[in-house]
Design an enzyme around this catalytic site. Structure first.
Site, PDB file in Angstrom:
ATOM      1  N   CYS A  19       0.709  -0.876   0.567  1.00 38.33           N
ATOM      2  CA  CYS A  19      -0.093   0.048  -0.369  1.00 38.33           C
ATOM      3  C   CYS A  19       0.738   1.306   0.183  1.00 38.33           C
ATOM      4  O   CYS A  19       1.968   1.718  -0.120  1.00 38.33           O
ATOM      5  CB  CYS A  19      -1.197   0.128   0.826  1.00 38.33           C
ATOM      6  SG  CYS A  19      -0.234  -0.349   2.699  1.00 38.33           S
ATOM      7  N   ARG A  25      -3.887  -0.639   5.758  1.00 36.64           N
ATOM      8  CA  ARG A  25      -4.716  -1.263   5.418  1.00 36.64           C
ATOM      9  C   ARG A  25      -3.753  -2.361   4.190  1.00 36.64           C
ATOM     10  O   ARG A  25      -3.647  -3.735   4.614  1.00 36.64           O
ATOM     11  CB  ARG A  25      -4.738  -1.150   2.992  1.00 36.64           C
ATOM     12  CG  ARG A  25      -5.953   0.292   3.152  1.00 36.64           C
ATOM     13  CD  ARG A  25      -5.718   0.972   1.959  1.00 36.64           C
ATOM     14  NE  ARG A  25      -4.851   1.751   1.722  1.00 36.64           N
ATOM     15  CZ  ARG A  25      -4.179   2.263   0.547  1.00 36.64           C
ATOM     16  NH1 ARG A  25      -5.213   2.196  -0.666  1.00 36.64           N
ATOM     17  NH2 ARG A  25      -3.486   3.036   0.880  1.00 36.64           N
ATOM     18  N   ASP A 132      -8.024   3.594   0.403  1.00 40.07           N
ATOM     19  CA  ASP A 132      -7.354   4.586   1.940  1.00 40.07           C
ATOM     20  C   ASP A 132      -7.869   5.046   2.890  1.00 40.07           C
ATOM     21  O   ASP A 132      -8.617   6.182   2.482  1.00 40.07           O
ATOM     22  CB  ASP A 132      -6.448   5.199   1.423  1.00 40.07           C
ATOM     23  CG  ASP A 132      -5.362   5.665   1.961  1.00 40.07           C
ATOM     24  OD1 ASP A 132      -5.061   5.825   3.361  1.00 40.07           O
ATOM     25  OD2 ASP A 132      -4.353   6.116   1.227  1.00 40.07           O
TER      26      ASP A 132
HETATM   27  P1  4NP Z   1      -1.850   3.324   3.876  1.00 38.30           P
HETATM   28  O1  4NP Z   1      -2.648   4.601   5.066  1.00 38.30           O
HETATM   29  O2  4NP Z   1      -1.656   3.348   2.562  1.00 38.30           O
HETATM   30  O3  4NP Z   1      -3.382   2.233   3.773  1.00 38.30           O
HETATM   31  O4  4NP Z   1      -0.964   2.759   4.869  1.00 38.30           O
HETATM   32  C1  4NP Z   1      -1.445   5.348   4.302  1.00 38.30           C
HETATM   33  C2  4NP Z   1      -0.526   5.917   5.612  1.00 38.30           C
HETATM   34  C3  4NP Z   1       0.173   6.492   6.176  1.00 38.30           C
HETATM   35  C4  4NP Z   1      -0.606   8.161   4.487  1.00 38.30           C
HETATM   36  C5  4NP Z   1      -0.998   7.937   3.693  1.00 38.30           C
HETATM   37  C6  4NP Z   1      -1.979   6.466   3.541  1.00 38.30           C
HETATM   38  N1  4NP Z   1       0.266   8.918   4.851  1.00 38.30           N
HETATM   39  O5  4NP Z   1       0.328   9.975   3.807  1.00 38.30           O
HETATM   40  O6  4NP Z   1       1.130   9.421   5.934  1.00 38.30           O
END
Ligand code: 4NP
Length: 175
Positions: A19, A25, A132
């Protein structure tokens, strides 16, 4: 049913889930899929890991909302530490499963038959993104868990098939 690519190594299978941040996720998917693999008795033959294409959270534990959602459903989120995707993942894993289309583009796997969408295996809206949940509310994490649970069950069935039909011994499958 969507098939997994054949194993590169006879009798074992390595899945990498990808991800963006590797704190919501893909770690949720790693924990749930690892549990399903163990329930199926395949844990000595299947390895599941996860990573993020971004570097912001390297070494961090799971987002507290992701962890709370998993814990409430009976899973253990405590062991996760975020790591970043690197090119070697494309060679070392039998398949990479991208959580959304941007993640897939970012790993450079658009033309690689070892890079699939995680939800290619979801019986509901196959091929869609796992949305997300990072900037949203708790509902988003519940939605991700439901997607990840039903999709992980389907991935285990695909794993059984992939382990029954390993790659040709001459390595013709390798790139
Ligand atoms: P993930 O969610 O891709 O599902 O882990 C996110 C976690 C952090 C960030 C973006 C999406 N971020 O911009 O820090």
């Amino acid at each position: 049913m969507t098939a997994l690519p054949p194993s590169r190594t006879d009798g074992r299978y390595r899945i990498g889930v990808v991800c963006l941040g590797n704190i919501c996720r893909s770690p949720m998917a790693e924990v749930v899929l690892t549990e399903r693999v163990a329930e199926a008795g395949l844990d000595d033959r299947v390895e599941v890991a996860s990573c993020g294409t971004g570097d912001w959270h390297i070494g961090h534990p799971m987002d507290h909302r992701a962890a709370a959602t998993l814990e409430a459903a009976g899973y253990d989120p405590s062991k996760h530490r975020a790591q970043q995707f690197a090119e070697r993942w494309l060679d070392e894993y039998d398949v990479l499963l991208a959580m959304d289309a941007q993640n897939r583009t970012d790993v450079g796997g658009r033309d690689d038959d070892r890079v699939l969408m995680f939800r290619d295996f979801d019986p509901v809206d196959p091929g869609s993104d796992v949305p997300d949940p990072y900037y949203g509310g708790d509902d988003g994490f519940e939605e991700v868990l439901a997607m990840v649970e039903r999709t992980s069950t389907a991935i285990v069935e695909a794993l059984r098939a992939a382990l029954e039909h390993p790659a040709p011994a001459d390595g013709a499958d390798r790139q």
